[in-house]
Write a protein that holds these residues in place. Structure first.
Motif, PDB file in Angstrom:
ATOM      1  N   TYR A 187       0.804  -1.220   0.000  1.00 30.19           N
ATOM      2  CA  TYR A 187       0.000   0.000   0.000  1.00 30.19           C
ATOM      3  C   TYR A 187       0.844   1.281   0.000  1.00 30.19           C
ATOM      4  O   TYR A 187       0.465   2.269  -0.636  1.00 30.19           O
ATOM      5  N   ARG A 188       1.956   1.288   0.724  1.00 30.49           N
ATOM      6  CA  ARG A 188       2.777   2.508   0.808  1.00 30.49           C
ATOM      7  C   ARG A 188       3.384   2.869  -0.540  1.00 30.49           C
ATOM      8  O   ARG A 188       3.727   1.996  -1.334  1.00 30.49           O
ATOM      9  N   LEU A 189       3.561   4.163  -0.758  1.00 34.35           N
ATOM     10  CA  LEU A 189       4.233   4.668  -1.945  1.00 34.35           C
ATOM     11  C   LEU A 189       5.148   5.827  -1.555  1.00 34.35           C
ATOM     12  O   LEU A 189       4.787   6.639  -0.698  1.00 34.35           O
ATOM     13  N   PRO A 190       6.310   5.968  -2.205  1.00 35.59           N
ATOM     14  CA  PRO A 190       7.199   7.115  -1.927  1.00 35.59           C
ATOM     15  C   PRO A 190       6.854   8.331  -2.787  1.00 35.59           C
ATOM     16  O   PRO A 190       7.725   8.894  -3.477  1.00 35.59           O
ATOM     17  N   LEU A 191       5.597   8.762  -2.737  1.00 36.91           N
ATOM     18  CA  LEU A 191       5.194   9.886  -3.589  1.00 36.91           C
ATOM     19  C   LEU A 191       5.937  11.163  -3.224  1.00 36.91           C
ATOM     20  O   LEU A 191       6.349  11.931  -4.113  1.00 36.91           O
ATOM     21  N   TRP A 192       6.079  11.413  -1.913  1.00 33.45           N
ATOM     22  CA  TRP A 192       6.776  12.631  -1.510  1.00 33.45           C
ATOM     23  C   TRP A 192       8.206  12.634  -2.043  1.00 33.45           C
ATOM     24  O   TRP A 192       8.687  13.659  -2.545  1.00 33.45           O
ATOM     25  N   GLU A 193       8.890  11.492  -1.952  1.00 31.30           N
ATOM     26  CA  GLU A 193      10.283  11.424  -2.420  1.00 31.30           C
ATOM     27  C   GLU A 193      10.360  11.611  -3.925  1.00 31.30           C
ATOM     28  O   GLU A 193      11.304  12.239  -4.429  1.00 31.30           O
ATOM     29  N   LEU A 194       9.401  11.082  -4.666  1.00 31.43           N
ATOM     30  CA  LEU A 194       9.413  11.233  -6.120  1.00 31.43           C
ATOM     31  C   LEU A 194       9.254  12.686  -6.538  1.00 31.43           C
ATOM     32  O   LEU A 194       9.688  13.081  -7.618  1.00 31.43           O
ATOM     33  N   VAL A 195       8.649  13.498  -5.679  1.00 32.07           N
ATOM     34  CA  VAL A 195       8.471  14.917  -5.996  1.00 32.07           C
ATOM     35  C   VAL A 195       9.530  15.780  -5.309  1.00 32.07           C
ATOM     36  O   VAL A 195      10.173  16.617  -5.945  1.00 32.07           O
ATOM     37  N   TYR A 196       9.750  15.565  -3.990  1.00 34.40           N
ATOM     38  CA  TYR A 196      10.511  16.542  -3.198  1.00 34.40           C
ATOM     39  C   TYR A 196      11.706  15.947  -2.441  1.00 34.40           C
ATOM     40  O   TYR A 196      12.177  16.556  -1.487  1.00 34.40           O
ATOM     41  N   HIS A 197      12.224  14.794  -2.861  1.00 33.97           N
ATOM     42  CA  HIS A 197      13.316  14.185  -2.095  1.00 33.97           C
ATOM     43  C   HIS A 197      14.524  15.103  -1.953  1.00 33.97           C
ATOM     44  O   HIS A 197      15.208  15.115  -0.921  1.00 33.97           O
ATOM     45  N   ASP A 198      14.809  15.894  -2.968  1.00 32.51           N
ATOM     46  CA  ASP A 198      15.980  16.776  -2.966  1.00 32.51           C
ATOM     47  C   ASP A 198      15.664  18.157  -2.409  1.00 32.51           C
ATOM     48  O   ASP A 198      16.451  19.094  -2.574  1.00 32.51           O
ATOM     49  N   CYS A 199      14.520  18.271  -1.715  1.00 29.21           N
ATOM     50  CA  CYS A 199      14.113  19.570  -1.158  1.00 29.21           C
ATOM     51  C   CYS A 199      13.899  19.544   0.352  1.00 29.21           C
ATOM     52  O   CYS A 199      14.223  20.513   1.044  1.00 29.21           O
ATOM     53  N   VAL A 200      13.307  18.466   0.866  1.00 28.23           N
ATOM     54  CA  VAL A 200      12.941  18.371   2.279  1.00 28.23           C
ATOM     55  C   VAL A 200      13.168  16.942   2.755  1.00 28.23           C
ATOM     56  O   VAL A 200      12.859  15.990   2.031  1.00 28.23           O
TER      57      VAL A 200
END
Length: 793
Positions: A661-674
């Motif tokens: 169920y989990r997905l790394p959506l935040w990392e796919l968008v903002y991993h290099d920001c926050v």
């Protein structure tokens, strides 16, 4: 509103006619209330004395059901006066109509519901909407009531059906790969993707849809644009819906406009209607780090997610798609971007019929109870890429909208940001038994050489920690909860400092124009075991409180980082206090100002709770982004320091740390920001049996662990903490400045997953119980991971 579980009281009517046609002479007035409760209805000459001593909803049917036709205009009328001899303390009621179709199916239970004003005749005009054949007018209320009702009437006053286009009208739009059909009914749309042949049709929910009954007065259209002028038959409000389809990008923008003063009420309304889903697809939502729900499984999430706070959608998009294959091929679907997110969100729905497939529709709320401004949502469609395609389209959008600021940009003005990458977030609870400095020295001796020390300390301790390499010094802070004098006494607090008591009462949020309606915040336990709410500080006032606090604090010691609780976890707020009135959009601005000054004016590394992407330019780390909010252990926010040794709750095992169920959506968008961290009530060592599994997610996502412990736990588990750090920190440090390029499933059951970063790092994790043969050769054992560097496709 339904009145199916009722008690019934029938009263013979003597034949009163007080306004127009009035109540028919032979009609028997009936009353209804839930759970066996009774409504007292007594005729008193030309009036009716109504009393209800109970709870829940009730109604009185003064009129019989009558036949009506769409487009007919009616006027309701009634007068409310005090009940003779009554206390008249509960006098709220409404006149309204039940609308049914020709087969008896309900269209609306509370059509044109209008509150009666004391001492005067209240009237309400409306049109009969499409599909309606029967109408019954009634008086409705909720909880206790007493009042004298007279001047009752319902009459037809006009006919407007010729003013509107037929309800079955439709218009076509075309682009490179799409055919879009816009319908007059609900101003909804259907779309066919010619690449796959898949058609998605509107899933109307008349009780929720904003324009479920809207009547189209006029339409203009060409191959790429449709503009509909509509009239709301319940309120006579004029609205405009515009669909614009880009012929090259296949992106569809939808606009909803109305009079800014149009009253919205308190209930969210959906527009456009939800689109149909297909078996085998998943609903992808950026709830915290990200989650995907199979559309054909029973749904176990929230009924809706707002887009204006970290406890909703942390990025303003959602979508439906299939999974891409191991090579990233396949994964068709669509996404929607909420371009006006400050008063909206997504309503989770299930399609009618036996399949009951999960889908979702954008919803909109009022701006301080009014329409306010044009609402806008963008749909995009893709043939492959699945959840990665969704995230990467949103990453592009975030850059276009100024939501994007990378660590490299932040580190240029605040070099200390570099220490955050690969640093363990540490909260320590018992400094008297084992001093801070001894703990940190021991950690570094074990190889934990990058530390975000969140536990603060004395000025002397902070000064010493600031001299240690790889250490960021931080502390907890908050500018939401306000302790007031009675609460201070009840909880036994002796000082205002740090409790925002100086903000009471002038800087708190009002939820209405009355100072008695102040906004409640976090509840705190009193000396006698009760819980009492704090007040909520207005976001407009918070930055000055913060500036004063930090200016004074820095006279004694200087931290290098700071964690601000609740600011971006709590939703944007509305404030009715005349000293600092505020819309949600203005609340967002002042929340961002609170975070901005920490970095820009004080040079600190900035953290906040949970996270939302409006704060990406101002925040450097989020505590709680990795933890899916609905699936934490019970009381995670209160029992922060309690290690969970009971059986793992099923929802935690399945969704919180469930690889399916989990997905790394935040990392796919903002991993290099926050930097995304776990929640401080849901940290790596919170559930010992899941510790390794959390470490695996940290490695896969290129994120760092969070650890909470006391002196006894440190002494007992110091080697385990060090092993967790050695497993997670190298990847987080190596990839901290890099985009996560993709995330893939290497097995159909999703137990083996792989991520790739722009620096060439590739991480493979096997969450399963069986060895896995890697496509490039070799074997990856159960619950194991592999880190490699290679050219990225």
């Amino acid at each position: 509103m339904s009145f199916r579980t009722v008690s019934v009281l029938m009263i013979a009517f003597a034949g009163v006619c007080v306004h127009g046609a009035g109540i028919p002479a032979n009609h028997k007035v009936s009353s209804f209330a839930r759970q066996g409760q009774k409504v007292s209805v007594a005729q008193d000459g030309a009036a009716w004395n109504v009393r209800f001593d109970g709870k829940l909803d009730w109604c009185v049917n003064f009129f019989p059901q009558q036949s009506v036709k769409p487009g007919e205009e009616y006027e309701l009328a009634a007068r409310l006066d005090p009940l003779p001899g009554g206390t008249n303390t509960h006098t709220f009621c409404r006149i309204s109509a039940i609308l049914d179709d020709a087969k008896g199916g309900n269209i609306s239970w509370v059509w044109a519901a209008t509150p009666l004003q004391m001492g005067q005749v209240t009237t309400k005009r409306f049109l009969v909407p499409p599909g309606v054949a029967k109408m019954r007018v009634r008086l409705i209320g909720l909880d206790d009531f007493e009042g004298r009702i007279s001047a009752l009437d319902v009459r037809k006053v006009g006919e407007r059906s010729q003013m509107f286009l037929p309800v079955d009208s439709s218009w076509k739009l075309t682009s490179r790969n799409l055919d879009v059909c816009v319908f007059a009914r609900s101003a909804a749309f259907a779309v066919t993707d010619r690449r796959s042949g898949v058609t998605r049709s509107p899933q109307r929910t008349e009780s929720l849809d904003f324009l479920a009954h809207g009547l189209v007065c006029d339409a203009t259209a060409d191959a790429q644009r449709v503009r509909l002028a509509l009239l709301d038959p319940e309120t006579f409000a004029k609205m405009t819906v515009t669909y614009v389809l880009d012929p090259e990008t296949d992106e569809l923008e939808v606009f909803l406009a109305a009079d800014p003063d149009f009253p919205m009420g308190s209930q969210p309304r959906c527009f456009p209607s939800a689109l149909s889903s297909r078996t085998g697809e998943r609903m992808v939502l950026p709830v915290n780090e990200g989650i995907a729900y199979p559309v054909d499984e029973p749904y176990r999430g929230h009924a809706q997610f707002h887009t204006y706070g970290g406890h909703g959608l942390c990025m303003a998009f959602a979508g439906v798609c299939t999974d891409p294959g191991a090579e990233g091929k396949g994964g068709a679907g669509y996404g929607m971007i909420f371009e006006t997110p400050d008063d909206g969100g997504i309503k989770m729905l299930q399609t009618p019929g036996t399949d009951r497939l999960l889908t979702g529709a954008p919803f909109w709320q009022g701006q301080k109870k009014r329409f306010g401004y044009t609402r806008r949502v963008r749909y995009f469609f893709f043939a492959e890429g699945g959840h990665v395609a969704l995230a990467k389209r949103y990453r592009q959008y975030a850059k276009e909208k100024g939501l994007f600021k990378t660590f490299r940009e932040k580190a240029r003005t605040r070099p200390a940001v570099d220490r955050l990458l690969g640093a363990a977030n540490v909260w320590y609870w018992s400094p008297r038994k084992l001093p801070h400095l001894e703990i940190v020295k021991d950690m570094q001796a074990l190889g934990i050489d990058r530390i975000l020390w969140s536990a603060s300390g004395s000025p002397e301790v902070i000064a010493a920690l600031n001299q240690m390499p790889g250490v960021l010094t931080s502390r907890y802070d908050i500018y939401q909860d306000v302790y007031y004098p009675e609460m201070m006494e009840a909880t036994g607090h002796k000082r205002v400092n740090g409790l925002n008591g100086e903000a009471w009462p002038h800087d708190i949020i009002w939820t209405s124009p009355s100072s008695n309606d102040w906004k409640q915040a976090w509840s705190v336990k009193t000396k006698d075991g009760r819980f009492v709410p704090t007040a909520m500080m207005c976001d407009m006032c918070a930055p000055e409180h913060e500036r004063r606090r930090l200016t004074e604090e820095r006279k004694s010691y200087r931290l290098t980082a700071r964690f601000i609780d609740t600011t971006v976890a709590a939703p944007w707020q509305e404030c009715w206090n005349p000293a600092h009135p505020m819309t949600r959009t203005e609340s967002k601005y002042w929340k961002m100002e609170l975070l901005r000054l920490l970095g820009d004016e004080f040079g600190l590394v900035v953290g906040s709770e949970t996270g939302i992407d409006a704060s990406v330019p101002y925040c450097d780390y989020y505590e709680g982004m990795l933890s899916i909010g609905p699936y934490r252990v019970p009381n995670a926010g209160r029992d922060v320091h309690v290690v969970w040794t009971n059986e793992v709750p099923e929802r935690v095992a399945k969704f919180q740390v469930g690889e399916k169920y989990r997905l790394p959506l935040w990392e796919l968008v903002y991993h290099d920001c926050v930097c995304a961290h776990w929640y401080w009530g849901d940290y790596n060592n919170k559930l010992p049996t899941l510790w390794h599994r959390r470490d695996l997610f940290n490695v896969l996502y290129g994120t760092m662990g969070m650890y909470l412990f006391n002196s006894m736990q440190w002494t007992e588990l110091r080697e385990r903490f060090a092993a967790s750090f050695r497993m997670t920190s190298p990847v987080a440090r190596a990839t901290g400045y890099s985009e996560m390029l993709w995330h893939r499933y290497l097995t159909p059951d999703r137990t083996v997953q792989r991520t790739a970063f722009a620096d060439g790092t590739v991480v493979t994790v096997n969450f399963g119980s069986q060895p896995f043969s890697l496509p490039e050769g070799g074997t990856l054992g159960p619950e194991a991971h592999k880190v490699a560097r290679q050219a990225i496709d």
